[in-house]
Design a protein around this motif. Structure first.
Motif, mmCIF file in Angstrom:
data_model
loop_
_atom_site.group_PDB
_atom_site.id
_atom_site.type_symbol
_atom_site.label_atom_id
_atom_site.label_comp_id
_atom_site.label_asym_id
_atom_site.label_seq_id
_atom_site.Cartn_x
_atom_site.Cartn_y
_atom_site.Cartn_z
ATOM 1 N N MET A 1 0.727 -1.286 -0.029
ATOM 2 C CA MET A 1 0.033 -0.093 0.179
ATOM 3 C C MET A 1 0.916 1.199 -0.109
ATOM 4 N N SER A 2 0.720 2.150 -0.910
ATOM 5 C CA SER A 2 1.235 3.337 -0.982
ATOM 6 C C SER A 2 1.042 4.329 0.232
ATOM 7 N N ASN A 3 1.880 5.154 0.406
ATOM 8 C CA ASN A 3 1.657 6.184 1.393
ATOM 9 C C ASN A 3 0.435 6.918 1.215
ATOM 10 N N LEU A 4 0.085 7.313 0.008
ATOM 11 C CA LEU A 4 -1.222 8.017 -0.387
ATOM 12 C C LEU A 4 -2.377 6.969 -0.091
ATOM 13 N N GLU A 5 -2.361 5.899 -0.358
ATOM 14 C CA GLU A 5 -3.227 4.968 -0.101
ATOM 15 C C GLU A 5 -3.502 4.774 1.540
ATOM 16 N N THR A 6 -2.505 4.694 2.343
ATOM 17 C CA THR A 6 -2.487 4.595 3.821
ATOM 18 C C THR A 6 -3.079 6.058 4.326
ATOM 19 N N TYR A 7 -2.755 7.200 3.645
ATOM 20 C CA TYR A 7 -3.005 8.388 4.123
ATOM 21 C C TYR A 7 -4.709 8.536 4.009
ATOM 22 N N ASN A 8 -5.260 8.175 2.827
ATOM 23 C CA ASN A 8 -6.551 8.192 2.551
ATOM 24 C C ASN A 8 -7.484 6.983 3.243
ATOM 25 N N ARG A 9 -6.990 6.058 3.447
ATOM 26 C CA ARG A 9 -7.620 4.914 4.268
ATOM 27 C C ARG A 9 -7.625 5.514 5.562
ATOM 28 N N ILE A 10 -6.940 6.168 6.274
ATOM 29 C CA ILE A 10 -6.908 6.760 7.671
ATOM 30 C C ILE A 10 -8.109 7.646 7.682
ATOM 31 N N PHE A 11 -8.358 8.528 6.508
ATOM 32 C CA PHE A 11 -9.297 9.612 6.552
ATOM 33 C C PHE A 11 -10.712 8.852 6.523
ATOM 34 N N VAL A 12 -10.747 7.897 5.531
ATOM 35 C CA VAL A 12 -12.085 7.155 5.241
ATOM 36 C C VAL A 12 -12.462 6.464 6.635
ATOM 37 N N GLU A 13 -11.394 5.511 7.126
ATOM 38 C CA GLU A 13 -11.733 4.930 8.454
ATOM 39 C C GLU A 13 -12.150 5.704 9.598
ATOM 40 N N TRP A 64 -7.616 17.851 4.211
ATOM 41 C CA TRP A 64 -6.911 16.818 3.514
ATOM 42 C C TRP A 64 -5.851 17.234 2.708
ATOM 43 N N GLU A 65 -5.962 18.343 1.937
ATOM 44 C CA GLU A 65 -4.851 18.970 0.955
ATOM 45 C C GLU A 65 -3.688 19.610 1.930
ATOM 46 N N LYS A 66 -4.325 20.261 3.131
ATOM 47 C CA LYS A 66 -3.289 20.816 4.169
ATOM 48 C C LYS A 66 -2.237 19.710 4.771
ATOM 49 N N GLY A 67 -3.136 18.555 5.293
ATOM 50 C CA GLY A 67 -2.338 17.657 5.697
ATOM 51 C C GLY A 67 -1.248 17.085 4.860
ATOM 52 N N LYS A 68 -1.519 16.789 3.705
ATOM 53 C CA LYS A 68 -0.626 16.434 2.515
ATOM 54 C C LYS A 68 0.796 17.384 2.649
ATOM 55 N N GLU A 69 0.351 18.576 2.630
ATOM 56 C CA GLU A 69 1.386 19.587 2.980
ATOM 57 C C GLU A 69 2.387 19.305 4.219
ATOM 58 N N ILE A 70 1.504 19.309 5.163
ATOM 59 C CA ILE A 70 2.363 19.265 6.490
ATOM 60 C C ILE A 70 3.182 17.938 6.435
ATOM 61 N N LEU A 71 2.615 16.765 6.055
ATOM 62 C CA LEU A 71 3.422 15.568 6.109
ATOM 63 C C LEU A 71 4.732 15.764 5.336
ATOM 64 N N LYS A 72 4.968 16.462 4.263
ATOM 65 C CA LYS A 72 6.056 16.633 3.481
ATOM 66 C C LYS A 72 7.005 17.082 4.520
ATOM 67 N N LYS A 73 6.634 17.897 5.298
ATOM 68 C CA LYS A 73 7.825 18.177 6.374
ATOM 69 C C LYS A 73 8.327 17.172 7.273
ATOM 70 N N TYR A 74 7.783 16.096 7.072
ATOM 71 C CA TYR A 74 7.992 14.971 7.911
ATOM 72 C C TYR A 74 8.846 13.841 6.972
ATOM 73 N N ASP A 75 8.915 14.059 5.876
ATOM 74 C CA ASP A 75 9.484 13.176 4.765
ATOM 75 C C ASP A 75 8.566 12.185 4.406
ATOM 76 N N VAL A 76 7.274 12.435 4.517
ATOM 77 C CA VAL A 76 6.156 11.460 3.931
ATOM 78 C C VAL A 76 5.741 11.752 2.817
ATOM 79 N N ALA A 77 6.190 10.990 1.635
ATOM 80 C CA ALA A 77 5.834 11.357 0.164
ATOM 81 C C ALA A 77 4.493 10.723 0.000
ATOM 82 N N LEU A 78 3.538 11.547 -0.666
ATOM 83 C CA LEU A 78 2.227 10.928 -0.894
ATOM 84 C C LEU A 78 1.770 10.971 -2.107
ATOM 85 N N GLN A 79 2.921 10.484 -2.930
ATOM 86 C CA GLN A 79 2.507 10.139 -4.469
ATOM 87 C C GLN A 79 1.757 8.999 -4.665
ATOM 88 N N SER A 80 0.896 8.571 -5.648
ATOM 89 C CA SER A 80 0.253 7.523 -5.899
ATOM 90 C C SER A 80 1.245 6.402 -6.411
#
Length: 80
Positions: A1-13, A64-80
């Motif tokens: 599972m990609s980081n983006l899929e994990t990120y989305n799954r957390i929001f959905v759940e 959701w969008e701002k979260g993607k920006e913030i996670l970049k600061k922690y070296d979490v890449a959210l590409q599909s």
């Protein structure tokens, strides 16, 4: 599972919303994204990505969008 899929799954759940609604999704768009839901989201993201967010980032994590920006600061890449 990609980081983006994990990120989305957390929001959905966490907020029990369909994945199609995530783009543009923001704090208090649904009753489940209240202060408790917010901290549940943050804890889930920190666990999933093995990070510890700063208080300022937790407060600024308001969509959701701002979260993607913030996670970049922690070296979490959210590409599909």
């Amino acid at each position: 599972m990609s980081n983006l899929e994990t990120y989305n799954r957390i929001f959905v759940e966490t907020f029990e919303v369909p994945e199609e609604t995530l783009a543009g999704y923001k704090y208090q768009d649904t009753p489940s994204w209240d202060s408790v839901g917010h901290m549940t989201l943050i804890a889930s993201l920190e666990d999933a990505f093995d990070i510890m967010m700063d208080t300022d980032d937790i407060i600024e994590f308001a969509s959701w969008e701002k979260g993607k920006e913030i996670l970049k600061k922690y070296d979490v890449a959210l590409q599909s």
